[in-house]
Design an enzyme around this catalytic site. Structure first.
Site, PDB file in Angstrom:
ATOM      1  NE  ARG A 171      21.255  11.653 -15.828  1.00 18.90           N
ATOM      2  CZ  ARG A 171      21.410  11.547 -14.514  1.00 18.90           C
ATOM      3  NH1 ARG A 171      20.591  12.209 -13.699  1.00 18.90           N
ATOM      4  NH2 ARG A 171      22.381  10.804 -14.009  1.00 18.90           N
TER       5      ARG A 171
ATOM      6  CD  GLU B 145      22.156  18.901 -15.971  1.00 17.36           C
ATOM      7  OE1 GLU B 145      21.589  19.063 -14.882  1.00 17.36           O
ATOM      8  OE2 GLU B 145      22.514  17.789 -16.405  1.00 17.36           O
TER       9      GLU B 145
ATOM     10  CG  HIS C 292      22.597  17.553 -11.614  1.00 17.85           C
ATOM     11  ND1 HIS C 292      22.696  17.185 -12.922  1.00 17.85           N
ATOM     12  CD2 HIS C 292      22.242  16.425 -10.958  1.00 17.85           C
ATOM     13  CE1 HIS C 292      22.421  15.911 -13.067  1.00 17.85           C
ATOM     14  NE2 HIS C 292      22.141  15.412 -11.884  1.00 17.85           N
TER      15      HIS C 292
END
Length: 341
Positions: free
Chosen positions: A252, A280, A299
């Site tokens: 993360r 993000e 991602h």
């Protein structure tokens, strides 16, 4: 063998065939009556007659097979699902899904996080080996000169004796260490829950976070996103990393101090491969987008395309175990949420 009633609960019906191929659905139907209606958040919000549509499905369901975008299982939803015995999550973390009301009801929870860990570990392995060869920088230099002579890397590394620092012996971290076993690399591990003997069993040497940063050519982050891990890779740790070392983050973005990492990358001292960022995505004008030595991916380390079928297969296997009255293979317990993703 208990005959169950099951339903899919995901963000959109199109996700169901991506997760569950025909063979998986056939296995599921052999142990459960499967509702035709897919329980999307929008459909559940619309409610309707208690005996029809999504509300009617909820009233009869024993097992929910959930995926990304599934509705949060709060008290209001659970009151509409009096028979619910288990939630089998065909995705990773169950944290966006579970609530105290779910645990209080005694509903069992399972996750396909173990299946989702595999592609993340494979992405990490590929990235580590490419970083050791400094492939991205070599490609940039080659493209600039467009011939075999006239370009060079000032500080070539190579993968013979590369030191890889793994931050977190999570499911993914452990798979990364297993995948690194055949290669001529030294593996360091920082995880406060794993002692020296445990690290040796994983093929690694247990060290402090600062010592890991100081000694590693590649640092790869696999710790959970917890209050205690917020920006655990900060300016002090980045400053300890050797020149031309690479930071890989597939966990993360919040675990890394983005501003501090940006300064190190823009200086040319460190490299970064980031499948996650904080925020993000990064703002469109953020300097890391175009910085030499930085690679940002959207991602994609987790399950994509045909890899999604692993999640569905694992989830169906859990329903089969439930129908047989056997222990679940991937059950999530409330006490685990404080130390897992």
């Amino acid at each position: 063998m208990t005959r169950l009633r099951a339903a899919f609960a995901v963000r959109h019906p199109d996700l169901v065939p991506e997760l569950f191929d025909d063979a998986a659905v056939a296995r599921l139907r052999s142990v459960a009556d499967v509702a035709e209606a897919v329980l999307t958040p929008d459909a559940l919000d619309r409610g309707g007659d208690p005996g029809q549509g999504p509300a009617g499905v909820l009233a009869d369901v024993d097992v929910l097979l959930t995926g990304w975008g599934a509705p949060r299982l709060d008290d209001a939803l659970l009151r509409r699902a009096p028979r619910l015995r288990a939630v089998v999550h065909a995705a990773g973390s169950v944290k966006p899904l579970v609530t105290p009301a779910l645990w209080a009801r005694g509903v069992r929870v399972s996750s396909a996080a173990a299946a989702n860990a595999r592609p993340v570990a494979e992405y990490t392995l590929a990235t580590v080996l490419l970083a050791g060869k400094r492939v991205l920088e070599a490609a940039d230099a080659f493209a600039a000169h467009r011939r075999f002579d006239g370009w060079s890397l000032p500080d070539p590394l190579g993968n013979h004796g590369l030191t890889v620092g793994v931050v977190g012996a999570s499911r993914i971290g452990r798979q990364v260490m297993r995948l690194l076993t055949p290669f001529d690399v030294d593996v360091l591990l920082h995880d406060p829950w794993v002692d020296a003997d445990g690290a040796r069993a994983l093929g690694a040497t247990a060290v402090s976070l600062d010592d890991l940063a100081r000694a590693s050519d590649v640092v790869t982050v696999h710790a959970p996103d917890l209050p205690e891990t917020y920006r655990m890779i900060g300016a002090p740790q980045l400053a300890l990393m050797p020149d031309v070392a690479t930071l890989v983050n597939t966990a993360r973005g919040r675990l890394v101090d983005t501003a501090a990492l940006t300064r190190e990358v823009l200086s040319g001292r460190l490299r970064a491969v980031l499948d996650v960022t904080d925020p993000e995505p990064l703002p469109g004008d953020h300097p890391l987008w175009d910085a030499p030595g930085a690679l940002l991916t959207p991602h994609v380390a987790g399950s994509l395309g045909n890899e999604l079928r692993r999640l569905g297969d694992l989830a169906v296997g859990e329903v089969e175990l439930l129908a047989a009255g056997a222990p679940l293979g991937h059950e999530v317990l409330p006490g685990q949420l404080g130390t897992t993703a």
